[in-house]
Design a protein around this motif. Structure first.
Motif, PDB file in Angstrom:
ATOM      1  N   SER A  86      43.247  51.113  36.197  1.00 38.82           N
ATOM      2  CA  SER A  86      43.248  52.073  37.295  1.00 38.82           C
ATOM      3  C   SER A  86      43.933  53.350  36.829  1.00 38.82           C
ATOM      4  CB  SER A  86      43.992  51.513  38.507  1.00 38.82           C
ATOM      5  OG  SER A  86      44.203  52.512  39.487  1.00 38.82           O
ATOM      6  N   SER A  87      43.327  54.487  37.101  1.00 36.49           N
ATOM      7  CA  SER A  87      43.915  55.780  36.742  1.00 36.49           C
ATOM      8  C   SER A  87      44.440  56.534  37.949  1.00 36.49           C
ATOM      9  CB  SER A  87      42.877  56.643  36.003  1.00 36.49           C
ATOM     10  OG  SER A  87      41.738  56.849  36.819  1.00 36.49           O
ATOM     11  N   ASN A  88      44.499  55.876  39.109  1.00 37.74           N
ATOM     12  CA  ASN A  88      45.010  56.551  40.310  1.00 37.74           C
ATOM     13  C   ASN A  88      46.099  55.728  40.992  1.00 37.74           C
ATOM     14  OD1 ASN A  88      43.494  54.495  41.394  1.00 37.74           O
ATOM     15  ND2 ASN A  88      42.083  55.819  42.545  1.00 37.74           N
ATOM     16  N   GLY A  89      46.958  55.139  40.176  1.00 41.35           N
ATOM     17  CA  GLY A  89      48.113  54.433  40.725  1.00 41.35           C
ATOM     18  C   GLY A  89      47.786  53.124  41.400  1.00 41.35           C
ATOM     19  N   GLY A  90      46.666  52.505  41.035  1.00 39.77           N
ATOM     20  CA  GLY A  90      46.323  51.202  41.580  1.00 39.77           C
ATOM     21  C   GLY A  90      45.511  51.237  42.857  1.00 39.77           C
ATOM     22  N   LYS A  91      45.101  52.436  43.288  1.00 45.64           N
ATOM     23  CA  LYS A  91      44.322  52.508  44.526  1.00 45.64           C
ATOM     24  C   LYS A  91      42.902  51.972  44.334  1.00 45.64           C
ATOM     25  CE  LYS A  91      46.845  56.577  46.242  1.00 45.64           C
ATOM     26  NZ  LYS A  91      47.683  56.741  45.043  1.00 45.64           N
ATOM     27  N   SER A  92      42.294  52.284  43.202  1.00 46.56           N
ATOM     28  CA  SER A  92      40.962  51.761  42.903  1.00 46.56           C
ATOM     29  C   SER A  92      40.939  51.329  41.447  1.00 46.56           C
ATOM     30  CB  SER A  92      39.882  52.817  43.167  1.00 46.56           C
ATOM     31  OG  SER A  92      40.070  53.957  42.350  1.00 46.56           O
ATOM     32  N   TRP A  93      39.982  50.442  41.127  1.00 48.33           N
ATOM     33  CA  TRP A  93      40.005  49.787  39.827  1.00 48.33           C
ATOM     34  C   TRP A  93      38.621  49.762  39.193  1.00 48.33           C
ATOM     35  CZ3 TRP A  93      44.480  47.890  37.590  1.00 48.33           C
ATOM     36  CH2 TRP A  93      45.622  47.954  38.407  1.00 48.33           C
ATOM     37  N   SER A  94      38.639  49.696  37.874  1.00 49.57           N
ATOM     38  CA  SER A  94      37.395  49.503  37.129  1.00 49.57           C
ATOM     39  C   SER A  94      36.854  48.105  37.392  1.00 49.57           C
ATOM     40  CB  SER A  94      37.666  49.643  35.623  1.00 49.57           C
ATOM     41  OG  SER A  94      38.417  48.519  35.156  1.00 49.57           O
TER      42      SER A  94
END
Length: 501
Positions: A86-94
């Motif tokens: 995740s590149s947005n602090g864990g809000k969304s994931w690959s």
């Protein structure tokens, strides 16, 4: 795999968050300590596209463009092991990325770590050895990897630039072992048992379990490996292995060539007590000033878990692991009751500690049954009354949640903790196995641990397994992520003080 009780930063931390917030992916957090406020969490995120248990979490704090990326890996999926990022602090994931794809017995145990150059490293158990793979594209793909850790069980990774370590439990010798690489994890040399000359750990030769990853002291660069053990007499009395309740620290000041042993904790076994303090795993962490923290969970007497609840305990050392404080109970449920298992911690600057665990308000034996797979029976207290938890199918099965306790004064004589429920919705029901594969008929659907890490804003991110009753009936366990959104926060990890070029 056999998990019987089966967890680096170099600069002084800067509390100026302007530099941190300029880094990609770094989360904005409140000041350390949060003015006495309790940590607050957003809604759970369930990782997409795969299943898994005992997730590892790692956050990139390197002085590179990838700082702030959060990584999670887990086992349990038919296509496992899997990694998400995740590149947005864990809000969304690959979506899930499989690794060790050519391993002959892949998906046994996994761990991940981020190196100082931003590379992601992953290890996976293949029974006869462990593999180590390196990702140079932020978890999108992994190289073919290398084999290390012969006769391996439960490998843990530590990455410190050119030096990478795999610490594990040896199947045949029943001892902890450390393997080291001097080329960033691409090749590994000789693996060495870290038993020192101190005879206080002699009984451990019968059964040892590593307490998660090896830790590097940032002040003297010593290697430190915590492990638990049972005694030879207890192993004979409770085959194949007795309860794990003593902890020792293996320490090397010469890069792993030689090791000394320090006693961390020895349980009270007087008057027939049956302590069990390794459900699982214990954890060692070292803060930015070289203070040591040992975390473990369990009961003072597994024969009477209803009156000796499973608690989470923290010990500290201010002399580089030579001597240790008395255990401090971390969980603070009303009247000291409840059951608390599978704990983990994250440490940043002196006294700054986040501790997580599965907890329930019910008090008793979480395994539901007592003994091992060889000799197992219903649990009863000293009066003969049953005190084992029922299976998840029972209408009275206790509900479990994930908890976090935060302190910024862990080194004081009487630390204070802010305890919060991370997920208001229950993540599991009924039994939780705390003894690894020797649990026998107990419920091991969550596997053996959860994980917490802290980002450059001082905010906690927690990865854990969860299943509803319907999911468990279908044989499903999913990886959940809880991201701290506010309230009290820790001081950031020391590595975050180095600006990103």
């Amino acid at each position: 795999m056999k998990r019987f009780g089966f967890a680096v930063v170099f600069a002084v931390v800067a509390l100026i968050v302007g530099v941190v917030l300029a880094a990609p992916g770094a989360a904005k957090g409140p000041a350390a300590g949060g003015g006495g406020k309790a940590p607050a969490f957003g809604a759970d995120v369930v990782l997409p596209g795969g299943q898994g248990g005992e997730p590892s979490i790692a956050i990139d704090t390197s002085a590179t463009a990838s700082r702030g990326i959060v990584y999670i890996a887990a086992i349990g999926d038919p296509n496992g092991p899997l990694e998400w990022h995740s590149s947005n602090g864990g809000k969304s994931w690959s979506g899930p990325v499989p690794f060790d794809t050519s391993g002959p017995a892949r998906g046994g145990d996994q761990d991940i770590a981020v190196n100082t150059n931003g590379d992601l490293l992953a290890t996976d158990l293949n029974v006869s050895w462990a593999s180590v793979q390196v990702s140079k594209d932020q978890g999108k793909s992994f190289d073919a990897g290398t084999q290390t850790a012969p006769e391996d069980d439960r490998p843990w990774l530590t990455a410190a630039g050119q030096n990478v370590y795999v610490a594990y439990h040896d199947f045949a010798a029943e001892v902890p072992v450390v393997c080291k690489s001097h080329d960033s994890g691409h090749t590994f040399g000789t693996c060495v048992p870290p038993f020192g000359g101190d005879l206080s750990a002699t009984n451990c030769a019968e059964n040892t379990v590593p307490a998660r990853a090896l830790s590097i002291d940032p002040t003297d660069f010593s290697l430190n490996f915590l492990y638990s053990c049972s005694t030879a007499a207890e192993n004979a009395q409770h085959p194949p292995f007795g309860p794990l309740h003593d902890y020792y620290l293996a320490q090397s000041t010469d890069g792993g060539l030689t090791w000394t042993t320090h006693t961390v904790f020895q349980a009270d076994t007087s008057n027939g007590k049956a302590p069990n303090y390794a459900n699982i795993f214990g954890t060692l962490a070292i803060d930015s000033a070289g203070n040591y923290y040992a975390l473990f969970a369990g009961t003072a007497d597994d024969s009477n878990a209803d009156t000796n609840p499973y608690h989470v305990y923290l010990e500290t050392s201010t002399d580089h692991g030579k001597t240790w404080s008395k255990p401090i109970r971390v969980d603070h449920d009303a009247n000291g009751v409840g059951t608390h298992v599978l704990a983990h911690l994250a440490v940043t600057t002196p006294g700054n500690v986040d501790v997580v665990w599965y907890g329930t308000t019910a008090t008793g034996e979480p395994n539901g049954v007592c003994g091992t797979v060889v000799s197992q029976a219903p649990c009863t207290d000293s009066s003969g009354k049953p005190d084992g938890f029922p299976a998840y199918t029972d209408p009275n099965a206790p509900a479990w949640n994930v908890y976090l306790a935060q302190t910024t004064n862990a080194l004081s004589a009487a630390p204070t903790f802010k305890q919060v429920v991370v997920n208001p919705t229950a993540t599991h029901y009924g039994e939780i196995c705390t003894n690894g594969i020797v649990c026998g008929s107990s419920d091991r659907s969550l596997l053996d641990y959860i994980s917490v890490a802290v980002d450059c804003g001082g905010l906690a991110h927690i990865a854990y397994g969860g299943n509803t009753k319907a999911q468990e009936a279908a044989g499903e366990t999913f990886v959940h992520v809880a991201n701290q959104t506010g309230g009290g926060a820790l001081a950031p990890p020391a590595a975050c003080s180095t600006p990103v070029p």
